[in-house]
Design a protein around this motif. Sequence first.
Motif, PDB file in Angstrom:
ATOM      1  N   ALA A  79     -88.585 -11.598 141.885  1.00  0.00           N
ATOM      2  CA  ALA A  79     -88.036 -11.426 143.227  1.00  0.00           C
ATOM      3  C   ALA A  79     -86.669 -10.757 143.173  1.00  0.00           C
ATOM      4  CB  ALA A  79     -87.948 -12.775 143.921  1.00  0.00           C
ATOM      5  N   MET A  80     -85.855 -11.153 142.207  1.00  0.00           N
ATOM      6  CA  MET A  80     -84.546 -10.523 142.059  1.00  0.00           C
ATOM      7  C   MET A  80     -84.688  -9.070 141.635  1.00  0.00           C
ATOM      8  SD  MET A  80     -82.051  -9.440 139.712  1.00  0.00           S
ATOM      9  CE  MET A  80     -82.700 -10.140 138.194  1.00  0.00           C
ATOM     10  N   ASP A  81     -85.571  -8.794 140.686  1.00  0.00           N
ATOM     11  CA  ASP A  81     -85.756  -7.426 140.220  1.00  0.00           C
ATOM     12  C   ASP A  81     -86.274  -6.521 141.328  1.00  0.00           C
ATOM     13  OD1 ASP A  81     -84.876  -7.933 137.649  1.00  0.00           O
ATOM     14  OD2 ASP A  81     -86.855  -8.549 136.942  1.00  0.00           O
ATOM     15  N   GLY A  82     -87.043  -7.078 142.257  1.00  0.00           N
ATOM     16  CA  GLY A  82     -87.548  -6.269 143.351  1.00  0.00           C
ATOM     17  C   GLY A  82     -86.447  -5.688 144.220  1.00  0.00           C
ATOM     18  N   PHE A  83     -85.292  -6.387 144.298  1.00  0.00           N
ATOM     19  CA  PHE A  83     -84.184  -5.899 145.121  1.00  0.00           C
ATOM     20  C   PHE A  83     -83.432  -4.749 144.454  1.00  0.00           C
ATOM     21  CE2 PHE A  83     -84.667 -10.057 147.171  1.00  0.00           C
ATOM     22  CZ  PHE A  83     -84.575  -9.697 148.499  1.00  0.00           C
ATOM     23  N   ILE A  84     -83.382  -4.752 143.140  1.00  0.00           N
ATOM     24  CA  ILE A  84     -82.547  -3.764 142.450  1.00  0.00           C
ATOM     25  C   ILE A  84     -83.347  -2.637 141.810  1.00  0.00           C
ATOM     26  CG2 ILE A  84     -80.826  -5.527 141.951  1.00  0.00           C
ATOM     27  CD1 ILE A  84     -81.785  -5.525 139.066  1.00  0.00           C
ATOM     28  N   ILE A  85     -84.684  -2.733 141.837  1.00  0.00           N
ATOM     29  CA  ILE A  85     -85.465  -1.729 141.122  1.00  0.00           C
ATOM     30  C   ILE A  85     -85.306  -0.346 141.740  1.00  0.00           C
ATOM     31  CG2 ILE A  85     -87.574  -2.115 142.461  1.00  0.00           C
ATOM     32  CD1 ILE A  85     -89.110  -1.716 139.802  1.00  0.00           C
ATOM     33  N   VAL A  86     -85.156  -0.282 143.063  1.00  0.00           N
ATOM     34  CA  VAL A  86     -84.968   1.021 143.712  1.00  0.00           C
ATOM     35  C   VAL A  86     -83.676   1.663 143.247  1.00  0.00           C
ATOM     36  CG1 VAL A  86     -84.669   2.198 145.923  1.00  0.00           C
ATOM     37  CG2 VAL A  86     -86.326   0.318 145.710  1.00  0.00           C
ATOM     38  N   MET A  87     -82.616   0.871 143.170  1.00  0.00           N
ATOM     39  CA  MET A  87     -81.343   1.402 142.709  1.00  0.00           C
ATOM     40  C   MET A  87     -81.441   1.866 141.258  1.00  0.00           C
ATOM     41  SD  MET A  87     -77.710  -0.574 142.205  1.00  0.00           S
ATOM     42  CE  MET A  87     -78.424  -1.529 140.859  1.00  0.00           C
ATOM     43  N   GLY A 120     -79.804  -3.472 134.712  1.00  0.00           N
ATOM     44  CA  GLY A 120     -80.975  -4.339 134.772  1.00  0.00           C
ATOM     45  C   GLY A 120     -80.898  -5.496 133.787  1.00  0.00           C
ATOM     46  N   ILE A 121     -80.455  -5.215 132.568  1.00  0.00           N
ATOM     47  CA  ILE A 121     -80.352  -6.276 131.562  1.00  0.00           C
ATOM     48  C   ILE A 121     -79.279  -7.280 131.946  1.00  0.00           C
ATOM     49  CG2 ILE A 121     -79.737  -6.748 129.161  1.00  0.00           C
ATOM     50  CD1 ILE A 121     -80.990  -4.076 128.423  1.00  0.00           C
ATOM     51  N   ARG A 122     -78.131  -6.778 132.396  1.00  0.00           N
ATOM     52  CA  ARG A 122     -77.049  -7.690 132.787  1.00  0.00           C
ATOM     53  C   ARG A 122     -77.445  -8.555 133.971  1.00  0.00           C
ATOM     54  NH1 ARG A 122     -71.781  -3.790 132.900  1.00  0.00           N
ATOM     55  NH2 ARG A 122     -73.002  -2.971 134.647  1.00  0.00           N
ATOM     56  N   ALA A 123     -78.091  -7.961 134.967  1.00  0.00           N
ATOM     57  CA  ALA A 123     -78.503  -8.738 136.140  1.00  0.00           C
ATOM     58  C   ALA A 123     -79.500  -9.823 135.759  1.00  0.00           C
ATOM     59  CB  ALA A 123     -79.111  -7.802 137.194  1.00  0.00           C
ATOM     60  N   ASN A 124     -80.479  -9.480 134.936  1.00  0.00           N
ATOM     61  CA  ASN A 124     -81.466 -10.477 134.524  1.00  0.00           C
ATOM     62  C   ASN A 124     -80.840 -11.566 133.660  1.00  0.00           C
ATOM     63  OD1 ASN A 124     -84.536  -9.733 135.171  1.00  0.00           O
ATOM     64  ND2 ASN A 124     -83.389  -7.836 134.938  1.00  0.00           N
ATOM     65  N   ALA A 125     -79.885 -11.197 132.813  1.00  0.00           N
ATOM     66  CA  ALA A 125     -79.213 -12.196 131.985  1.00  0.00           C
ATOM     67  C   ALA A 125     -78.432 -13.186 132.841  1.00  0.00           C
ATOM     68  CB  ALA A 125     -78.291 -11.506 130.979  1.00  0.00           C
ATOM     69  N   VAL A 126     -77.706 -12.669 133.848  1.00  0.00           N
ATOM     70  CA  VAL A 126     -76.904 -13.543 134.707  1.00  0.00           C
ATOM     71  C   VAL A 126     -77.796 -14.473 135.518  1.00  0.00           C
ATOM     72  CG1 VAL A 126     -75.361 -13.571 136.702  1.00  0.00           C
ATOM     73  CG2 VAL A 126     -74.940 -11.976 134.834  1.00  0.00           C
ATOM     74  N   VAL A 127     -78.847 -13.924 136.133  1.00  0.00           N
ATOM     75  CA  VAL A 127     -79.730 -14.750 136.961  1.00  0.00           C
ATOM     76  C   VAL A 127     -80.432 -15.801 136.111  1.00  0.00           C
ATOM     77  CG1 VAL A 127     -81.802 -14.718 138.395  1.00  0.00           C
ATOM     78  CG2 VAL A 127     -80.054 -12.971 138.700  1.00  0.00           C
ATOM     79  N   LEU A 128     -80.894 -15.408 134.929  1.00  0.00           N
ATOM     80  CA  LEU A 128     -81.599 -16.354 134.060  1.00  0.00           C
ATOM     81  C   LEU A 128     -80.668 -17.477 133.604  1.00  0.00           C
ATOM     82  CD1 LEU A 128     -84.454 -16.609 133.007  1.00  0.00           C
ATOM     83  CD2 LEU A 128     -83.758 -15.432 130.925  1.00  0.00           C
ATOM     84  N   MET A 129     -79.420 -17.139 133.295  1.00  0.00           N
ATOM     85  CA  MET A 129     -78.469 -18.176 132.888  1.00  0.00           C
ATOM     86  C   MET A 129     -78.117 -19.075 134.063  1.00  0.00           C
ATOM     87  SD  MET A 129     -76.815 -19.535 130.417  1.00  0.00           S
ATOM     88  CE  MET A 129     -76.686 -18.346 129.079  1.00  0.00           C
TER      89      MET A 129
END
Length: 265
Positions: A79-87, A120-129
Amino acid sequence: MSHLFGHDQPLSVQGSGEHASSFVGSFDPRVRVVAAGLFAIMVVSLHQLEFALGAFALAICTVFLTDLPLRLTLKRMAAMDGFIIVMLVMLPFTTPGTPMFSIFGADASQEGLHHAILIGIRANAVVLMMLSLLSGLTPVALGHTLYRLRCPAALVHLMMFTVRYISVLHDEYHRLRMAMKLRGFKARNTIHTYRSFGYLFGMLLVRSLERAERVLEAMKCRGFSGHFPMIDHLIFRPRDGVLAVAFFLLVTMLVVMDRAYVFAY
């Protein structure tokens, strides 16, 4: 007054409002909240993919120290990746640099692709943590933790009331929509439809204000004076200090190595 927040029993001795069924959940929630914020600030300052991947690996390792369900966690990440994938898709075409390929006359640059992958990696790392360190914390426990950390009381109260009453407003919205359907309303691309939806949201706002006034009067009748009594028992133990220091050193090491690599090259 505790019924306003959906519980009528004191929080556990752990102070986290949950059963500490995981390794991460057994630590003081104040340490977990501060660690999550520190990790987010440190990770977004990384510039190299290698160290961003290291932070992402650290977040993955933390997940295995919790009792988070894997499928639900993956759904939240998607769900989080869906918001940033366009960017992320647009960055290679909007960032100047060495061109790799061209689509309809638009050149995709290596620098843009590198920047998109890094974000993308930083966003996923922050959300996962965040999901890992804050797993099991109820909204009430999180609010009490933020209050103990000297966050502005008004913001804490706003968060707790939002969590408590968002479902109430959602139910009110569905009741209004059902009333419209029972009167034969069907959404179409017409002025009448737009006007009807305007009336709908206006009525929802009016009813929200009326409910807010009733809740405020009820709280005043119960002696509300601008703050809620803290009924939890947060205990900072030596193992919490060890976790805080170890986590701080680990994250700081990632940032220092990232900066050293940037200055070296």
